[in-house]
Each structure stands twice: as C-alpha cells, then as structure tokens.
Enzyme design. Structure first.
Site, PDB file in Angstrom:
ATOM      1  N   ASP B  11       0.858  -1.190   0.000  1.00  0.00           N
ATOM      2  CA  ASP B  11       0.000   0.000   0.000  1.00  0.00           C
ATOM      3  C   ASP B  11       0.889   1.233   0.000  1.00  0.00           C
ATOM      4  O   ASP B  11       1.817   1.343   0.800  1.00  0.00           O
ATOM      5  CB  ASP B  11      -0.889   0.021   1.247  1.00  0.00           C
ATOM      6  CG  ASP B  11      -2.027  -0.973   1.138  1.00  0.00           C
ATOM      7  OD1 ASP B  11      -2.241  -1.505   0.031  1.00  0.00           O
ATOM      8  OD2 ASP B  11      -2.693  -1.228   2.150  1.00  0.00           O
ATOM      9  N   ASP B 130     -13.707  -6.628  -5.199  1.00  0.00           N
ATOM     10  CA  ASP B 130     -13.908  -6.831  -3.761  1.00  0.00           C
ATOM     11  C   ASP B 130     -15.290  -7.422  -3.601  1.00  0.00           C
ATOM     12  O   ASP B 130     -16.277  -6.838  -4.081  1.00  0.00           O
ATOM     13  CB  ASP B 130     -13.827  -5.499  -3.003  1.00  0.00           C
ATOM     14  CG  ASP B 130     -12.431  -4.886  -3.073  1.00  0.00           C
ATOM     15  OD1 ASP B 130     -11.451  -5.665  -3.110  1.00  0.00           O
ATOM     16  OD2 ASP B 130     -12.316  -3.651  -3.096  1.00  0.00           O
TER      17      ASP B 130
END
Lengths: 193, 250
Positions: B11, B130
């Site tokens: 990230d 997702d």
C-alpha cells in the site's frame, strides 16, 4: 549503441530500463539511420499481430528489419512477427524464421502467464544459463518448434521459447522482467552474440 | 511447468509504503522501491502497488513512483488504486507499469475494460473485485469495500473476461484481515468458470493457507500484504513449504 525499435508497441520502456540497469547504452528510436547503424537491435513488442504488421509494412520498418545484418533480438510479439505467419488476425509476418505462430488450444488457462522453465538451451544467448531456468511469459499465441529452436518451453504443448537464424535471435518470454536470469540473457545478447 | 505466483501487495501513500515493515538491512523501509527490490530478491514472482493517496497531486506522484519502480525492479508489477480513465492508464503505461488494476471505475463504466484491452492489450488489464457473501450470493463492493452493489460477482467476472480483462484479482471481504485462510470455494468456482488467471486475495495467515488456495482453491496466484510486511511468513520459507507439497513454484 543498442537501438530499441520504437514502433507504437507497449513495454518498450521496460527494455530500456533493463539495459540501463546493466550499464548498457541504448536508445528507443524509429530513426532508420540510427537503427541501421546500431551495433545491435532489439525489436520488442506487446500488442496484436495483424495491426502491428500493417504498421510495420506501411512505415517501411518491416523492410528495414529484413535487411539488418547486425544481431537482432525480437521479444514476445517481436519474436512472433519475425516468423512466417500468425493465427492472430491470420497475417503474413516477416518470414525471417519459417515457424508458424498459433493460438494455444487446451483446457489450461490462456494467456500463458507467469514463470515457466526453458530447456534445450543453445547458442551464446543462453551462456551461463542452466537448463530449466525460470523466465516470465505472457502470451496467448506461440511459435511452433523447428530446427531453429534454441530453447523450448512446455505449456499445453512444447513450443519455441527462443529461435535463432543467422543474425536474428528471438525470445517469447520477457528477459527484461525475468529477474537475474533475464538480465544474464540480455547481457549475453549485448556481449556474447 | 508454469508455476503458481506469490504476490506481495504494497500500500502506497504519497509515494511511500504505509504498512509497518519488519525488513532489516533496508536503507529506507518506507521507500516503495527499496521494499519492492527486497521482495524481488526474496523470490516474489510479481508485485502489486496499491495507491491509496487521495490528493489532487496524485497522478504526478504516482507516475513518478511508477517510473522509479520500473527503473529498479526486474520482475513484473501491477499498479492499482483509483484509476478512472484511459488518460490515467496511458500515463502509467508510459511510466513503465506492466499491468494496471481497475475496480470501481470498471463497475461504473464496464466499457472501460473493453477500451483498455483494445488500447493496451488484455495482458495489461487486471480487474480487481472486492466481494462479500450475503448468505445467498457473492456480491460486488466498490470504493475499497465501502459501497455495496447488487451485482453478483460470478456475473461480473464473466463479463470482465468477455470484455477483455487479462486477469482477475479476487478479494473476499469475508476473509480479508482474518488470517484464517483464503476463500477456497469462491476462488475455485471463479477459476473453473473463467479462462483467464485468478489472483486470490484476502485471508492469508500462514503457509498452509497458500497450499490450500492453490490446490483446493485452484488459484493461479495468491496475494498477501501484512503477513509478508510483518515477517510472519517469509517468502523463501513459504516457497520451500509449497515445493515440499509438490506445488509448482519457482
């Protein structure tokens, strides 16, 4: 100086970065004089065969490649375009290598994407590379094996992972993305073929 | 033999990694490039850089970072996070990205997948999904999992393949963060249904979980973040473990 042929195909910059990491001088160029006068030439490529061949024919780059006398390395689509023909768009290619390029047909995943092993390694392009070394592939079409195979790979069928005829070398995998093995193969092309 | 891929996910915020890092011998552990190189040396097969920056300067920062990654990394990498348009993607390709992942923008305008596949090639387009199980169906969630939709995941991934996506990055929100293992049944179902490779994500807690997702889950690749960053699972140990289970590993 190594000329990397700039012809509207993706991934050209990765090849340049890989040569930079090796400390080898190179230039991405579409200038015919620069390409003709380069010590060695890399013909990279990611894209679609038929539209790319059309572009090569229209611009005269195809003809330029046919007449090159110094070592040339085709990568991925660049390799397939050096072959006789491709099923991708049913197109006649440059026909420097007599191999036909076909679509993978089988139950396995397509594209063939990821790290796979290369075997039956020949020529100085694979100097200091061990049998079964892992390199990175991304492709849905493959060149059939022939007397010009200098490496093969197994996925669905045995296919040509690398080809060589005269001054023309070609690899289906991406040496610029194949870790230390890939770096050695690029180094071999620059210094040993 | 084609090997299963192990993919650490980093990230990124404002060009730097955000999660805690346990690597030693790194000059700057917060530097995404240094960390990426360390993972490549450990045997990571690919890397995913997920940009979570939310500023107007984002595109410039990200393209600079992607260029530095491409200059320094000798394995393939994917860039994702808030990619909305062909323009965003062209900048990233030009900076040297091997693949981009799209998520919310593709659901809002599925033609984006088609356009990207035509413009840059399918191999360049990773569709990230997702998903959460609602007791009956697996449904697609947007905006990093914050926004529910009524779209069924199995329908969506099929459409994405037809539109030219080259890979699916499938994250089960039911499993993500639990460290109890990946979503085996869902991943197996998607992998069997599609022709393109599946990257499973969410739930990795130990080496056994990777063996399960490759064997029972039929995944082509497995992605994890924190267990690698915190050194709970080391990639060389993981690969040794999987090889001993006769799983094809580089």
């Amino acid at each position: 100086m190594i000329a990397i042929i700039d012809y509207n195909a993706g991934n050209v910059r990765s090849v340049k970065f890989a040569l930079d990491r090796l400390g080898v001088e190179s230039e991405i160029t579409a200038d015919f004089e620069k390409i003709k006068n380069a010590e060695k030439i890399i013909f990279p490529g990611v894209g679609e065969a038929a539209s790319t061949m059309k572009f090569l024919n229209q611009t005269g780059i195809g003809n330029l490649i046919l007449n090159l006398k110094q070592p040339v390395l085709g990568i991925c689509l660049g390799m397939q375009l050096l072959c006789k023909s491709s099923e991708e768009g049913n197109v006649q290619c440059l026909n420097i290598l007599p191999n036909e390029v076909k679509l993978f047909r089988g139950q396995e995943k397509i594209p063939h994407m990821g790290w796979n092993q290369i075997f039956n390694l020949k020529t100085n392009l694979f100097k200091n590379i061990e049998e079964g070394a892992f390199v990175y592939f991304v492709h849905s079409f493959y060149a059939e094996n022939s007397q010009f195979s200098i490496a093969n790979c197994n996925y669905i069928t045995s296919f040509a992972a690398a080809l060589q005829k005269d001054n023309f070398y070609a690899v289906q995998f991406h040496p610029e993305k194949s870790g230390k093995i890939g770096e050695q193969i690029l180094r071999n092309f620059v210094f040993d073929v | 033999m084609l090997t299963k891929r192990i993919i650490p996910c980093l990230d990124i915020k404002d060009g730097r990694t955000v999660k805690g890092i346990n690597f030693i011998n790194l000059r700057d552990a917060g530097d995404a490039v240094e960390l990426g190189k360390a993972y490549a040396e450990q045997g990571a097969d690919e890397l995913v850089f997920l940009d979570i920056t939310a500023t107007v300067e984002k595109r410039k920062t990200l393209s600079d970072l992607v260029k530095r990654i491409a200059q320094n990394l000798n394995i393939p990498f994917t860039v994702g996070g808030g990619i909305n348009s062909i323009g965003d993607v062209a900048v990233l390709l030009d900076s040297g990205a091997d693949k981009i992942s799209i998520n919310t923008a593709a659901v809002k305008r599925p033609e984006l997948i088609t356009e990207l596949a035509k413009g840059f090639g399918s191999q360049f387009v990773v569709l990230a999904v997702d998903t959460r199980f609602d007791g009956k169906d697996w449904l697609v969630y947007l905006n990093g999992g914050r926004t529910a939709t009524e779209i069924k995941t199995l329908d969506w991934v099929k459409e994405a393949q037809e539109r030219g996506a080259g890979e699916i990055l499938l994250t089960s929100m039911n499993h993500d963060g639990t460290k109890n293992g990946f979503a085996l049944d869902l991943t197996a179902k998607v992998s069997e249904m599609l022709k393109i490779p599946i990257i499973a994500s969410g739930g990795a807690g130990n080496s056994e979980h990777f063996a399960e997702i490759f064997i029972q889950g039929k995944a082509d690749a497995a992605l994890a973040a924190s267990i690698f960053h915190f050194g709970e699972v080391l990639i060389p140990d993981l690969k040794f473990f999987l090889k001993n289970k006769n799983i094809a590993i580089r």
